[in-house]
Design an enzyme around this catalytic site. Sequence first.
Site, PDB file in Angstrom:
ATOM      1  N   HIS A   1       0.837  -1.201   0.000  1.00  0.00           N
ATOM      2  CA  HIS A   1       0.000   0.000   0.000  1.00  0.00           C
ATOM      3  C   HIS A   1       0.876   1.256   0.000  1.00  0.00           C
ATOM      4  CE1 HIS A   1      -3.338   2.644   1.571  1.00  0.00           C
ATOM      5  NE2 HIS A   1      -2.293   3.272   2.084  1.00  0.00           N
ATOM      6  N   GLU A   2       1.878   1.292   0.883  1.00  0.00           N
ATOM      7  CA  GLU A   2       2.738   2.475   0.975  1.00  0.00           C
ATOM      8  C   GLU A   2       3.595   2.655  -0.278  1.00  0.00           C
ATOM      9  OE1 GLU A   2       2.262   4.653   3.164  1.00  0.00           O
ATOM     10  OE2 GLU A   2       0.913   3.448   4.410  1.00  0.00           O
TER      11      GLU A   2
ATOM     12  N   HIS B   1       1.767   4.465  -2.927  1.00  0.00           N
ATOM     13  CA  HIS B   1       1.822   5.924  -2.770  1.00  0.00           C
ATOM     14  C   HIS B   1       3.087   6.490  -3.413  1.00  0.00           C
ATOM     15  CE1 HIS B   1      -1.712   6.582  -0.405  1.00  0.00           C
ATOM     16  NE2 HIS B   1      -1.313   5.873   0.623  1.00  0.00           N
TER      17      HIS B   1
ATOM     18  N   GLU C   1      -6.157   6.967  -1.003  1.00  0.00           N
ATOM     19  CA  GLU C   1      -6.055   5.817  -0.097  1.00  0.00           C
ATOM     20  C   GLU C   1      -6.743   4.596  -0.688  1.00  0.00           C
ATOM     21  OE1 GLU C   1      -4.215   5.491   2.580  1.00  0.00           O
ATOM     22  OE2 GLU C   1      -3.513   7.548   2.302  1.00  0.00           O
TER      23      GLU C   1
END
Length: 310
Positions: free
Chosen positions: A140-141, A144, A215
């Site tokens: 997930h990070e 980003h 997100e």
Amino acid sequence: MSNRFRSDRRLTVRMTVTLFLFGLLYVLFVAALIALLKSWVLVLVVAAGFLAVQYWYADRIALYAMRGRIVEREEYPRLHGVVDRLCAVADMPKPRVAVADMEMPNAFATGRNADHAVVCVTTGLLRRLEPDELEGVLAHELSHVAHRDVAVLTIASFLGVLAGLVVRFAFYSHMFGGGRRDQNTAVVFSVVMGISAAVYVLSFLLIRVLSRYRELAADRAGALLTGRPSALASALTKVTGDIARIPTRDLRTSQAFNAFYFTPALGRHPHLGRFFATHPTLEQRIDQLGRIAVELGQPAAPGSGAGKAG
């Protein structure tokens, strides 16, 4: 940047519309300044300076604020190993890896691009998550980082910074120079303050909308990269539940950085101010991961709405 993170067209369209509204708001705001002020250039220069500092030094500022430090492979081999594997699968440069000595379980990514990125996890997160859950959070990070979300949000926040500075500039100019100004000038400054305040509020709300879209996009991209949306759903559920048990004083300290975190520090009243939230609700995130699991031919995550009869 070329990488193997998959995108979501629907979310991309929503983010494009939001950024278009930002641009429209910016044009209208600058037009109003040009019409009302003769010294607006000074405000613009100051705001641009803030933007430049935030953009170029975002990684250092975030690490300092959240007490993170860069760690080497010898100190955290498991953490580096997971990041190495994910970066290889995603075909992207490896960011620097950092750890923040905090009991609150969380993670964040920062940096203006992949070459200046940092992925940071807290010691509380490392103690609580299983290997596949940690992999889901880090995917997930890394999403980003791959999609330059920090740069996007920094640029988007520029309008709010500018509007806030104009409000202060107009207020103090009027207050300290009020005795030397005529009534027309006072009206102009009042109008400028009103417009700037309205723009600040609209910018604040649009940034929250954009952040929530980012997100959801990061959840989707990370789940598709690992192929295990249920692991990310499990990490979300575990981290959100554990954050609710963190002492209120520690949560208040962390809430200022909610926009950075994997999941926000909401305290004891998570349902207040959802409209102003930087993240989607846990239910929205779990439901999306359940739908992704169904797409991949896997059982939906427990608690998700995927697979239920419509």
